[in-house]
Design an enzyme around this catalytic site. Structure first.
Site, PDB file in Angstrom:
ATOM      1  N   CYS A 118       0.862  -1.185   0.000  1.00 55.76           N
ATOM      2  CA  CYS A 118       0.000   0.000   0.000  1.00 55.76           C
ATOM      3  C   CYS A 118       0.893   1.229   0.000  1.00 55.76           C
ATOM      4  O   CYS A 118       1.989   1.198   0.539  1.00 55.76           O
ATOM      5  CB  CYS A 118      -0.866  -0.004   1.265  1.00 55.76           C
ATOM      6  SG  CYS A 118      -2.073   1.345   1.331  1.00 55.76           S
ATOM      7  N   CYS A 122      -0.044   5.021   6.290  1.00 55.24           N
ATOM      8  CA  CYS A 122      -0.618   5.257   7.624  1.00 55.24           C
ATOM      9  C   CYS A 122       0.343   4.771   8.706  1.00 55.24           C
ATOM     10  O   CYS A 122       0.969   3.712   8.579  1.00 55.24           O
ATOM     11  CB  CYS A 122      -1.984   4.583   7.755  1.00 55.24           C
ATOM     12  SG  CYS A 122      -3.169   5.267   6.584  1.00 55.24           S
ATOM     13  N   CYS A 125       0.030   1.089  10.380  1.00 52.74           N
ATOM     14  CA  CYS A 125      -0.388  -0.031   9.531  1.00 52.74           C
ATOM     15  C   CYS A 125       0.813  -0.790   8.966  1.00 52.74           C
ATOM     16  O   CYS A 125       1.727  -0.194   8.394  1.00 52.74           O
ATOM     17  CB  CYS A 125      -1.258   0.495   8.400  1.00 52.74           C
ATOM     18  SG  CYS A 125      -1.802  -0.803   7.287  1.00 52.74           S
ATOM     19  N   GLU A 166      -5.399   0.186  -0.493  1.00 57.99           N
ATOM     20  CA  GLU A 166      -6.434   1.224  -0.448  1.00 57.99           C
ATOM     21  C   GLU A 166      -7.354   0.981  -1.647  1.00 57.99           C
ATOM     22  O   GLU A 166      -6.954   1.200  -2.793  1.00 57.99           O
ATOM     23  CB  GLU A 166      -5.773   2.609  -0.500  1.00 57.99           C
ATOM     24  CG  GLU A 166      -6.711   3.763  -0.789  1.00 57.99           C
ATOM     25  CD  GLU A 166      -7.935   3.840   0.120  1.00 57.99           C
ATOM     26  OE1 GLU A 166      -7.788   3.808   1.357  1.00 57.99           O
ATOM     27  OE2 GLU A 166      -9.050   3.929  -0.428  1.00 57.99           O
ATOM     28  N   LEU A 221     -10.849   7.393  10.037  1.00 59.55           N
ATOM     29  CA  LEU A 221     -10.644   8.765  10.518  1.00 59.55           C
ATOM     30  C   LEU A 221      -9.450   8.811  11.479  1.00 59.55           C
ATOM     31  O   LEU A 221      -8.491   9.529  11.246  1.00 59.55           O
ATOM     32  CB  LEU A 221     -11.935   9.256  11.182  1.00 59.55           C
ATOM     33  CG  LEU A 221     -12.022  10.741  11.482  1.00 59.55           C
ATOM     34  CD1 LEU A 221     -11.824  11.589  10.241  1.00 59.55           C
ATOM     35  CD2 LEU A 221     -13.369  11.064  12.130  1.00 59.55           C
TER      36      LEU A 221
HETATM   37  N1  SAH Z   1      -6.887   1.460   3.049  1.00 55.95           N
HETATM   38  C1  SAH Z   1      -8.203   1.297   3.599  1.00 55.95           C
HETATM   39  C2  SAH Z   1      -8.566  -0.131   3.908  1.00 55.95           C
HETATM   40  C3  SAH Z   1      -7.541  -1.036   4.540  1.00 55.95           C
HETATM   41  S1  SAH Z   1      -7.129  -0.827   6.231  1.00 55.95           S
HETATM   42  C4  SAH Z   1      -8.377   2.189   4.799  1.00 55.95           C
HETATM   43  O1  SAH Z   1      -7.433   2.868   5.183  1.00 55.95           O
HETATM   44  O2  SAH Z   1      -9.480   2.261   5.324  1.00 55.95           O
HETATM   45  C5  SAH Z   1      -8.549  -1.286   7.176  1.00 55.95           C
HETATM   46  C6  SAH Z   1      -8.634  -0.596   8.520  1.00 55.95           C
HETATM   47  O3  SAH Z   1      -7.652  -1.133   9.452  1.00 55.95           O
HETATM   48  C7  SAH Z   1      -8.356   0.903   8.431  1.00 55.95           C
HETATM   49  O4  SAH Z   1      -9.253   1.600   9.237  1.00 55.95           O
HETATM   50  C8  SAH Z   1      -6.945   0.971   8.976  1.00 55.95           C
HETATM   51  O5  SAH Z   1      -6.647   2.277   9.387  1.00 55.95           O
HETATM   52  C9  SAH Z   1      -6.978  -0.052  10.086  1.00 55.95           C
HETATM   53  N2  SAH Z   1      -5.684  -0.500  10.597  1.00 55.95           N
HETATM   54  C10 SAH Z   1      -4.528  -0.655   9.946  1.00 55.95           C
HETATM   55  N3  SAH Z   1      -3.546  -1.058  10.783  1.00 55.95           N
HETATM   56  C11 SAH Z   1      -4.113  -1.176  11.994  1.00 55.95           C
HETATM   57  C12 SAH Z   1      -3.614  -1.548  13.287  1.00 55.95           C
HETATM   58  N4  SAH Z   1      -2.352  -1.878  13.478  1.00 55.95           N
HETATM   59  N5  SAH Z   1      -4.495  -1.543  14.311  1.00 55.95           N
HETATM   60  C13 SAH Z   1      -5.805  -1.210  14.109  1.00 55.95           C
HETATM   61  N6  SAH Z   1      -6.314  -0.850  12.938  1.00 55.95           N
HETATM   62  C14 SAH Z   1      -5.483  -0.827  11.885  1.00 55.95           C
END
Ligand code: SAH
Length: 348
Positions: A118, A122, A125, A166, A221
């Protein structure tokens, strides 16, 4: 000259219309496309030989011109409670993607990946650590659902597009996947049983709204102010919270569907009562639902998840402000279920 495997079209990447065009290009009747759609999507066959209602010559012709991607399970892990199973699927080019099956009282839900890696960056992640490798094709996304259905022998009733990647950064392929998975000739999964999660690609959210699909849109968010969200979700530097929430209002207006906001709780980062107050203020009046996710720790990132008492306090604050809140049920933290973790472990 025989075509090389790379020139061959993967039939699982074609919707019904494209399948018809493909059969016409082979000089075949369009009704063959309907027969083959059922084999490819409803049955999920992995060879042309299994298409027993086609004449042998046609099966040979197909094998020459086309291919079928294979859902190859490299490894899987079951959670201690047995309600979650995480799969690692191998792709034809040697890459791998994760996919999670969650068993709920209302049915089996599958969380699919849409990209290898990705590029959203973030903070918390694991999928984004080495950036984007490539987009998945519609068929490769479909294979995850079909592969799990075949592995368990149980119907998949719900899909969440929340695995690695994403989805709105791979828009066309994800839209085609949605069309196919919903189709009667395929898995017939209702749009109301599908959730798509985005970190906030505003123009694509508005494009999606215009399609008026009754799916659930989830928006990651994770922070109530731009200063913090710029750090946690870098897409915020392009489309800030004000622009994002304006797009959400528009989405709700166009589709009539409420939005789910995801908020991963990171200890001492975004989980104070002050953050809860800011969040409640920002979401006031929006037709929405807040899903609190105690963050899954990622070794490389060094953050901690919010402790349960703090989660409760955060939730209470939002509820007092009349927001609709749930705390995500703990599924599979014992099996590397946080995005991207199983793939990383496998590659090490
Ligand atoms: N790219 C998209 C979908 C994939 S991530 C998005 O950002 O929504 C799916 C969800 O998991 C997102 O809300 C992401 O922020 C969250 N996520 C990723 N890593 C995480 C972690 N270590 N702990 C909790 N939530 C996490």
């Amino acid at each position: 000259m025989p075509r090389s495997i790379t020139d061959k079209v993967n039939l699982r990447d074609l919707n019904r219309q494209e399948m018809k065009e493909f059969f016409l290009s082979l000089g075949e009747k369009p009704f063959r496309a309907d027969q083959v759609c059922r084999w490819v999507f409803a049955q999920g066959v992995t060879s042309f030989a299994e298409m027993t209602n086609l004449p042998k010559v046609l099966r040979d012709k197909l094998a020459e011109a086309a291919k079928l991607s294979q859902p190859t399970i490299l490894t899987s892990q079951v959670s201690a409670k047995g309600d979650t199973r995480k799969y690692l699927f191998g792709l034809s080019d040697g890459n791998a993607v994760e996919c999670v099956l969650m068993k709920h009282s209302y049915g089996n839900s599958v969380c699919v990946s849409t990209q290898v890696g990705c590029r959203m960056g973030c903070f918390f992640c694991a999928s984004t650590i080495n950036g984007l490798v490539r987009n998945l094709t519609p068929g490769e996304i479909y294979d995850q659902v079909m592969g799990i259905q075949r592995d368990t022998g149980e119907r998949v009733s719900h899909i969440v597009i929340m695995g690695s990647g994403e989805p709105l950064d791979n828009y066309e392929n994800v839209m085609k996947f949605l069309e196919i998975v919903n189709a009667e000739y395929a898995l017939n999964i209702g749009y109301r049983h599908i959730t798509l999660s985005t970190c906030g690609l505003v123009p694509k959210m508005l494009e999606l709204a215009e399609k008026k699909l009754p799916i659930t849109l989830a928006v990651s968010l994770h922070a109530p102010n731009d200063e913090l969200r710029d750090q946690l979700v870098p897409m915020n530097r392009k489309y800030n919270i004000k622009q994002l929430l304006a797009a959400c209002s528009e989405y709700i207006k166009i589709t009539g569907r409420r939005i789910t906001f995801e908020y991963a709780l990171l200890a001492d980062v975004n989980d104070s009562d002050r953050h809860a107050r800011q969040l409640a203020e920002r979401l006031k009046g929006l037709m929405c639902h807040v899903n609190l996710i105690p963050a899954n720790p990622v070794e490389e990132k060094g953050f901690l998840r919010t402790p349960p008492e703090r989660v409760e306090s955060f939730r209470n604050y939002l509820e007092k402000a009349n927001l609709n809140v749930t705390v995500r049920r703990e599924l599979g933290t014992d099996i590397d279920a946080a995005c991207g973790q199983l793939r990383r472990r496998f590659e090490k």
